[in-house]
Each structure stands twice: as structure tokens, then as C-alpha cells.
Write a protein that holds these residues in place. Structure first.
Motif, PDB file in Angstrom:
ATOM      1  N   ARG A  31     -29.347  -1.977  19.866  1.00 24.79           N
ATOM      2  CA  ARG A  31     -29.206  -1.589  18.483  1.00 24.79           C
ATOM      3  C   ARG A  31     -28.360  -2.633  17.692  1.00 24.79           C
ATOM      4  O   ARG A  31     -28.517  -3.023  16.730  1.00 24.79           O
ATOM      5  CB  ARG A  31     -28.105  -0.464  18.662  1.00 24.79           C
ATOM      6  CG  ARG A  31     -27.976   0.132  17.446  1.00 24.79           C
ATOM      7  CD  ARG A  31     -27.282   1.683  17.545  1.00 24.79           C
ATOM      8  NE  ARG A  31     -27.034   2.293  16.319  1.00 24.79           N
ATOM      9  CZ  ARG A  31     -26.369   3.572  16.014  1.00 24.79           C
ATOM     10  NH1 ARG A  31     -26.418   4.106  17.204  1.00 24.79           N
ATOM     11  NH2 ARG A  31     -26.438   4.134  14.887  1.00 24.79           N
ATOM     12  N   SER A  32     -27.324  -3.268  18.464  1.00 23.27           N
ATOM     13  CA  SER A  32     -26.833  -4.516  18.060  1.00 23.27           C
ATOM     14  C   SER A  32     -26.418  -5.395  19.207  1.00 23.27           C
ATOM     15  O   SER A  32     -26.576  -5.205  20.336  1.00 23.27           O
ATOM     16  CB  SER A  32     -25.563  -4.077  17.283  1.00 23.27           C
ATOM     17  OG  SER A  32     -24.529  -3.476  18.356  1.00 23.27           O
ATOM     18  N   PRO A  33     -25.934  -6.436  19.033  1.00 17.43           N
ATOM     19  CA  PRO A  33     -25.422  -7.425  20.275  1.00 17.43           C
ATOM     20  C   PRO A  33     -24.455  -6.833  20.790  1.00 17.43           C
ATOM     21  O   PRO A  33     -24.405  -7.184  22.216  1.00 17.43           O
ATOM     22  CB  PRO A  33     -25.030  -8.632  19.409  1.00 17.43           C
ATOM     23  CG  PRO A  33     -25.738  -8.773  18.165  1.00 17.43           C
ATOM     24  CD  PRO A  33     -25.717  -7.277  17.673  1.00 17.43           C
ATOM     25  N   GLU A  34     -23.729  -5.961  20.344  1.00 18.26           N
ATOM     26  CA  GLU A  34     -22.473  -5.434  21.349  1.00 18.26           C
ATOM     27  C   GLU A  34     -22.916  -3.866  21.654  1.00 18.26           C
ATOM     28  O   GLU A  34     -22.293  -3.242  22.554  1.00 18.26           O
ATOM     29  CB  GLU A  34     -21.390  -4.948  20.346  1.00 18.26           C
ATOM     30  CG  GLU A  34     -20.729  -6.319  19.888  1.00 18.26           C
ATOM     31  CD  GLU A  34     -21.567  -7.205  18.713  1.00 18.26           C
ATOM     32  OE1 GLU A  34     -22.174  -6.277  18.019  1.00 18.26           O
ATOM     33  OE2 GLU A  34     -21.454  -8.300  18.603  1.00 18.26           O
ATOM     34  N   GLU A  35     -24.190  -3.414  21.458  1.00 23.99           N
ATOM     35  CA  GLU A  35     -24.374  -2.160  21.593  1.00 23.99           C
ATOM     36  C   GLU A  35     -26.023  -1.849  22.281  1.00 23.99           C
ATOM     37  O   GLU A  35     -26.893  -2.272  21.267  1.00 23.99           O
ATOM     38  CB  GLU A  35     -24.082  -1.045  20.530  1.00 23.99           C
ATOM     39  CG  GLU A  35     -24.397   0.493  20.636  1.00 23.99           C
ATOM     40  CD  GLU A  35     -24.033   1.170  19.449  1.00 23.99           C
ATOM     41  OE1 GLU A  35     -24.183   2.421  19.685  1.00 23.99           O
ATOM     42  OE2 GLU A  35     -23.836   0.584  18.589  1.00 23.99           O
ATOM     43  N   ALA A  36     -26.323  -1.510  23.305  1.00 18.02           N
ATOM     44  CA  ALA A  36     -27.691  -1.229  23.788  1.00 18.02           C
ATOM     45  C   ALA A  36     -27.781  -0.310  24.720  1.00 18.02           C
ATOM     46  O   ALA A  36     -26.687   0.145  25.469  1.00 18.02           O
ATOM     47  CB  ALA A  36     -28.036  -2.658  24.435  1.00 18.02           C
ATOM     48  N   TYR A  37     -28.662   0.419  24.860  1.00 17.40           N
ATOM     49  CA  TYR A  37     -29.044   1.645  25.512  1.00 17.40           C
ATOM     50  C   TYR A  37     -30.273   1.399  26.504  1.00 17.40           C
ATOM     51  O   TYR A  37     -31.560   0.984  26.333  1.00 17.40           O
ATOM     52  CB  TYR A  37     -29.275   2.674  24.985  1.00 17.40           C
ATOM     53  CG  TYR A  37     -27.809   2.987  23.858  1.00 17.40           C
ATOM     54  CD1 TYR A  37     -26.960   3.672  24.391  1.00 17.40           C
ATOM     55  CD2 TYR A  37     -27.825   2.408  22.652  1.00 17.40           C
ATOM     56  CE1 TYR A  37     -25.599   4.012  23.631  1.00 17.40           C
ATOM     57  CE2 TYR A  37     -26.596   2.510  21.975  1.00 17.40           C
ATOM     58  CZ  TYR A  37     -25.627   3.395  22.383  1.00 17.40           C
ATOM     59  OH  TYR A  37     -24.503   3.684  21.778  1.00 17.40           O
TER      60      TYR A  37
END
Length: 419
Positions: free
Chosen positions: A393-399
Motif C-alpha cells: 500500500r505504501s513503503p511503510e504499509e504492506a499486507y
């Protein structure tokens, strides 16, 4: 309206899970062949017409796909692997006298009548055991047939074994002409006992020969039927065929697979090159045999190498249909992973994919289009055999999304943020 070009009659496309199942099955069968010491051979998809001519004894010329090359030679799409392998063996193993085990895998092409409902192109895998004329070689091939079906996942199957010399010996003793022999074989193949009896009774044969010929359709069953068959004849050639079958059965007992075998002295084959045992393997869910084979001791001589041989071919497409109808589940897992990323994180996605592929994982990078939503890619993944999604989703947020149970957990991609 857009015009769609479909496949011709008798051929079909295979894709997705069905294709994966087929490849999985082919790998398992090849491993089983190699476990018996067979080495791979490939032959061309088309050969000169002479390789499959009437003299060779393969399928009728009318069922061949024939065409011409620029020099005017008649070429044929391969309808049957055995003559091709025999031709190759005569070329490349002409001086080899010791046992030679070859296995193959490819497609065959037969111009069947449309009303038969059969594919014109189908996949075969098989083995040819050359330079060995013995009950031991026959039994090895039969045992491999049984183990191949078991390895494929079948639990209910039967291998029926016959011998061409039993019928041929009686036909020779009765001095039957070719037309009568052809009609008797046809009646045997369609199990028309009354028609066969009527024809035999009109031939004016000796009573013992008449009885022996009329009894052939009844000579089907377990090993005990071989004793009954021996009681019906006084012909040395026929008795020798029965003795060969008894020896084969004894060896199959050592393999532990004799319970999967029945005998049929009335078995008829359309391939004229068979000279000894013939076999057909059956299971539920298919009308025809899924494996056929036999001994062909004269075929290699047609190509310049006098050598005995025995082998069989597995009809892979028929085998797959049988597994499907018996609800046998092949362990095909959705193990691909989709890395889903916005366009500005492309380099990060590529670094992660490269790393994961180096570890043996199956990874596909998919760019998240601005006009799409996450559910679109979930559905896309499910349709195309992805097991999960790494959603950046972003460099700081992944799932990490498990498409099997829809579980979603946060995952760390910090190792891929910088080169």
C-alpha cells in the motif's frame, strides 16, 4: 460482432488448473518410468509415410494426417509412437544387443471418424523394452502398467492380457482365408458370440476345431481360464502361448500385482504388428482402455534391426478424465504469489520479487491501477491460481493476503526499500 476463431473439431485447448493437473500427472508417470530404468527418447511429430504404412501394421491409412514436402515426399503426422521409436532404435542402436529400455512423451494425431467422439490429437506416454524376448520382460512391462495406474491415483483398475498366437494358431490349423479371419476378429471385438458361432458352424471344420473356435469368447477370467484354454486345443503354437501367459503370471506374483490381472484369449487388437502378448488396462469412467500395449518382435526388422520388443502407451487425456470422474483429487496447490504495488513502488516490488524467486518461489508483479479496487485483484488472483497477495500500500504499509481463507496480516518489506 467480433468474430472468434475456435479450434477445429477433435482438438482442444487446455489451460489453468486442468493443464497443471496434466503436467503433474505426466511428471509422476515419467518418474515411475525412470524408476524402472527407462531412458527418454524423442521422435519427430511427422515422419515419412513408410514408417506408418500398411506393411508396418499400424492404424489404417485413411486415419492418417498426410501431407507433402517440397520434394514431393509423403509425410504423416505421428499416429502411433511405437513405429517411430522402432525406426529410431534401428538407426541409433543397431549394434546394441543387450536389453534397451526407452520411454517417450508427446502427442499423436489420428483422423478418427467424427461420430466416434474421440480427440484427433491426444497425449501419450509409454515405454518400449527392446532386445529381450522373455516372460520376464513381458511381466516387467505389465507390472509397470499396474504401478503407473496406481501412481496416477487410481484404486480400481484391471489389466487384461491376451496372446495373438492363440487365435492365430487355430485360424492357421483351420486354414481359414483372410476374409473369414477378418470377420471372425470383428465379431470377437464386438463380442458377438452368436454371429461368431453361426459363421464357424458354416465353415465345415473338424468338430474339435469348431468347438475350440466357438469357445474363444468364453476364455475370459482369472488365471484358471488358462487351464481351460489348454484343454480346448492340441495345437503346439496355441499351447505355447498359454504356457507363456502362465510364466508371466508366475512372475507377476513376485511383483505382488497378480490380483490386478485377468486373461482374455479372445482379445483382438487393431495393430497388426503385435506378435505375442497384448494388453489393455481399464478403469471406471472411460469406455475404452486407458493403456494398451503388447509384444512386437518383427517390427524393428521392418526398419533394419532384427530385435524383439514389448511396450505400452498411456492415453494421458483418457486417464485424466477417469481420475476426474472418480473424484480423485490431484494435489495441485495455488502457490503463486502476486506482488501488488502502486506504480511509484515498482523498483521495490521488483527487488522483492527477484529475492523471492531466488528462493524458489513463484512470483508475479502486478501494478495496482488507479481505477481498480483491491477486491478486483482478489478476484483476479483467485481466477488465475494465485495463493496469496503481497499488497504494497505504501513503503511503510504492506499486507499479506491469503486468498484461500482471506486472512490478512501486516508484513514487513523494509529490506527491499533500498538497493
Amino acid at each position: 460482432m467480433k468474430h472468434l476463431i475456435h479450434t477445429p473439431e477433435g482438438v482442444r485447448d487446455i489451460f489453468g488448473r486442468e493443464c497443471d493437473k496434466k503436467r503433474y500427472l505426466e511428471r509422476k508417470i515419467e518418474k515411475k518410468f525412470r524408476g524402472f530404468g527407462y531412458q527418454s527418447i524423442e521422435t519427430p511429430s511427422f515422419e515419412f509415410f513408410d514408417v506408418f504404412s500398411k506393411e508396418v501394421g499400424t492404424i489404417p491409412s485413411a486415419n492418417l494426417y498426410k501431407f507433402f514436402d517440397r520434394e514431393g515426399n509423403t509425410l504423416v503426422l505421428r499416429p502411433d509412437f511405437t513405429p517411430s521409436v522402432a525406426r529410431a532404435a534401428a538407426m541409433y542402436f543397431s549394434e546394441e544387443k543387450d536389453p534397451l529400455r526407452l520411454c517417450y512423451h508427446g502427442n499423436v494425431y489420428r483422423n478418427n471418424s467424427s461420430y466416434q467422439g474421440r480427440l484427433y490429437e491426444c497425449t501419450q506416454m509409454g515405454v518400449e523394452f527392446l532386445n529381450e524376448d522373455s516372460p520376464e520382460a513381458d511381466a516387467e512391462v505389465i507390472a509397470l502398467v499396474i504401478q503407473t495406474m496406481k501412481e496416477a491415483g487410481l484404486s480400481n483398475y484391471q489389466v487384461t492380457i491376451g496372446h495373438v498366437d492363440y487365435f492365430d494358431a487355430l485360424a492357421e490349423e483351420a486354414q481359414l482365408d483372410e476374409d473369414v479371419i477378418a470377420e471372425l476378429k470383428h465379431l470377437l471385438s464386438i463380442q458377438n458370440r452368436f454371429g461368431m458361432q453361426e459363421l464357424i458352424e458354416g465353415l465345415g471344420l473338424r468338430r474339435d476345431l469348431q468347438t475350440a473356435l466357438c469357445t474363444i469368447p468364453e476364455l475370459f477370467g482369472n488365471v484358471d481360464v488358462l487351464d481351460r484354454a489348454a484343454e480346448c486345443v492340441r495345437n503346439d503354437k496355441a499351447l505355447s502361448a498359454i504356457d507363456r501367459l502362465k510364466k508371466i503370471y508366475s512372475i507377476l506374483e513376485a511383483y505382488g500385482c497378480e490380483r490386478s490381472v485377468t486373461f482374455d484369449l479372445g482379445m483382438i487388437t487393431s495393430y497388426a504388428y503385435y506378435t505375442g502378448i497384448i494388453l489393455s488396462a481399464y478403469t471406471f469412467g472411460t469406455g475404452d482402455a486407458i493403456i494398451k500395449g503388447g509384444r512386437y518382435d518383427d517390427l524393428l526388422g521392418h526398419f533394419g534391426k532384427k530385435a524383439p520388443a514389448v511396450g505400452f502407451a498411456v492415453e494421458i487425456d483418457s486417464l485424466l478424465n477417469a481420475l476426474d470422474r472418480q473424484n480423485v483429487q490431484l494435489p495441485i496447490a495455488d502457490i503463486k504469489t502476486m506482488i501488488l504495488y502502486p506504480s511509484y513502488m515498482e523498483h521495490i516490488a521488483i527487488r522483492m520479487a527477484t529475492d523471492q524467486r531466488s528462493k524458489g518461489l513463484d512470483i508475479a508483479c502486478v501494478r495496482f491501477e488507479e481505477d481498480k479496487v483491491l477486491d478486483h485483484y482478489r478476484a483476479y488472483g483467485s481466477r488465475n491460481q494465485f495463493g496469496g497477495i503481497i499488497y504494497m500500500r505504501s513503503p511503510e504499509e504492506a499486507y499479506a493476503i491469503n486468498l484461500g481463507n482471506n486472512e490478512v496480516v501486516k508484513t514487513d518489506i523494509s529490506a527491499y526499500l533500498h538497493e
